[in-house]
Design a protein around this motif. Sequence first.
Motif, mmCIF file in Angstrom:
data_model
loop_
_atom_site.group_PDB
_atom_site.id
_atom_site.type_symbol
_atom_site.label_atom_id
_atom_site.label_comp_id
_atom_site.label_asym_id
_atom_site.label_seq_id
_atom_site.Cartn_x
_atom_site.Cartn_y
_atom_site.Cartn_z
ATOM 1 N N MET A 15 3.505 -0.982 -6.911
ATOM 2 C CA MET A 15 3.989 0.322 -6.428
ATOM 3 C C MET A 15 3.920 0.329 -4.909
ATOM 4 O O MET A 15 2.899 0.669 -4.320
ATOM 5 C CB MET A 15 3.093 1.428 -7.003
ATOM 6 N N ASP A 16 5.005 -0.051 -4.272
ATOM 7 C CA ASP A 16 4.961 -0.223 -2.817
ATOM 8 C C ASP A 16 5.936 0.729 -2.116
ATOM 9 O O ASP A 16 6.961 1.106 -2.683
ATOM 10 C CB ASP A 16 5.297 -1.689 -2.478
ATOM 11 N N GLY A 17 5.598 1.087 -0.884
ATOM 12 C CA GLY A 17 6.524 1.858 -0.050
ATOM 13 C C GLY A 17 6.096 3.286 0.245
ATOM 14 O O GLY A 17 6.869 4.055 0.835
ATOM 15 N N ASN A 18 4.874 3.651 -0.123
ATOM 16 C CA ASN A 18 4.408 5.013 0.163
ATOM 17 C C ASN A 18 4.396 5.302 1.664
ATOM 18 O O ASN A 18 4.811 6.374 2.116
ATOM 19 C CB ASN A 18 2.973 5.215 -0.358
ATOM 20 N N ARG A 20 6.113 3.860 4.104
ATOM 21 C CA ARG A 20 7.457 3.963 4.684
ATOM 22 C C ARG A 20 8.160 5.250 4.268
ATOM 23 O O ARG A 20 8.919 5.826 5.034
ATOM 24 C CB ARG A 20 8.295 2.740 4.299
ATOM 25 N N ARG A 29 0.895 8.896 6.675
ATOM 26 C CA ARG A 29 0.976 7.983 5.520
ATOM 27 C C ARG A 29 0.395 8.594 4.250
ATOM 28 O O ARG A 29 0.892 8.369 3.148
ATOM 29 C CB ARG A 29 0.241 6.673 5.838
ATOM 30 N N HIS A 33 1.234 8.658 0.023
ATOM 31 C CA HIS A 33 0.350 8.321 -1.094
ATOM 32 C C HIS A 33 0.270 9.488 -2.086
ATOM 33 O O HIS A 33 0.255 9.281 -3.294
ATOM 34 C CB HIS A 33 -1.048 7.949 -0.588
ATOM 35 N N ASN A 64 -6.328 -4.556 0.394
ATOM 36 C CA ASN A 64 -6.101 -3.217 0.965
ATOM 37 C C ASN A 64 -7.327 -2.647 1.681
ATOM 38 O O ASN A 64 -7.214 -1.685 2.444
ATOM 39 C CB ASN A 64 -5.603 -2.226 -0.101
ATOM 40 N N GLU A 71 -7.582 5.594 6.017
ATOM 41 C CA GLU A 71 -6.585 5.476 4.936
ATOM 42 C C GLU A 71 -7.274 5.053 3.630
ATOM 43 O O GLU A 71 -6.975 5.586 2.565
ATOM 44 C CB GLU A 71 -5.480 4.477 5.309
ATOM 45 N N LEU A 75 -7.349 7.157 0.179
ATOM 46 C CA LEU A 75 -6.862 6.593 -1.092
ATOM 47 C C LEU A 75 -7.904 6.766 -2.200
ATOM 48 O O LEU A 75 -7.572 7.084 -3.340
ATOM 49 C CB LEU A 75 -6.498 5.108 -0.913
HETATM 50 C C1 IPE Z 1 1.707 1.204 -1.611
HETATM 51 O O1 IPE Z 1 2.343 1.756 -0.498
HETATM 52 C C2 IPE Z 1 0.359 1.829 -1.881
HETATM 53 C C3 IPE Z 1 -0.785 0.963 -1.616
HETATM 54 C C4 IPE Z 1 -0.738 -0.279 -1.258
HETATM 55 C C5 IPE Z 1 -2.094 1.559 -1.784
HETATM 56 P P1 IPE Z 1 2.042 1.234 0.965
HETATM 57 O O2 IPE Z 1 0.942 2.061 1.541
HETATM 58 O O3 IPE Z 1 1.797 -0.204 0.978
HETATM 59 O O4 IPE Z 1 3.411 1.581 1.673
HETATM 60 P P2 IPE Z 1 4.120 0.758 2.831
HETATM 61 O O5 IPE Z 1 4.264 -0.650 2.352
HETATM 62 O O6 IPE Z 1 3.257 0.857 4.047
HETATM 63 O O7 IPE Z 1 5.440 1.440 2.995
#
Ligand code: IPE
Length: 242
Positions: A15-18, A20, A29, A33, A64, A71, A75
């Motif tokens: 699950m990627d891209g939160n 962005r 950010r 999430h 992570n 952050e 989370l």
């Molecule tokens: C995914 O989204 C969530 C986690 C890894 C916890 P990201 O936080 O990696 O989002 P981007 O990649 O910076 O857009």
Amino acid sequence: MVKSATIPTHVGIIMDGNGRWAKKRLLPRVMGHREGVKTVKKITEFAAKIGIRYLSLFAFSTENWLRPQDEVSTLMDLLDEYIESEVELILSQGIKFVVSGDLGRIRESTRKKLNNLIEISRNNSGMVLNLALNYGGRDELIHAVKLIIDDYSKGLLSKDDIEKKFSLYLYNAEIPDIDLLIRTSGEIRISNFMLWRIAYSELYFTKVLWPDFNEDNFRDAIADYNKRIRRFGKTDEQIIGK
Ligand code: IPE
Ligand code: IPE
Ligand code: MG
């Protein structure tokens, strides 16, 4: 998605891209999430509804922890909120909740909540929701090897059995290999997810950012999966006949 589509038994999602998603909206950010958690809930419900048996969601990787401290702690706060708000859905849908990863590094109050949810959903016979938390594919393999060494030195396992029995030492051994692996946000990499169980997975990458990922996007992934011929090393003729 056509009616007769084969529903993959085990779907994994990176699950990627939160981040962005939030950046595009000039938001912090954490807002990405928050939105991502909503998607987790919707997609879990949808997956259970269409008959997926195992859903593995990559929520937090062993890497992570390297993110900024604030952050990481946000989370973990979101994880607390998520567990509390998801109990009802999990129980009403008969979902069995499990976690893959080393919970030793997760704070005690959160670990208790996780263990409680695992415990109260233990006998559910619906979809298995496998949350990968402080999860790393290499970490899982090393953890397995250590357990194997223990059993081997106690005489409980022979060298010849290791190939056949290796997967029994993974986190949640009852979970089968991943059939379909989805990654959102346009990144085309594995990022240390489920290294053993993706050996023969069909991979699906979409540019959609995780907070935007919806039922239609999920259906598209399953439709694409249905076009694949899974040969497992064999020939077309052996799989689909002449
Ligand atoms: C995914 O989204 C969530 C986690 C890894 C916890 P990201 O936080 O990696 O989002 P981007 O990649 O910076 O857009
Ligand atoms: C992978 O996403 C981990 C999760 C989705 C939890 P990352 O955003 O951490 O992956 P990289 O660092 O871009 O490969
Ligand atoms: Mg990312």
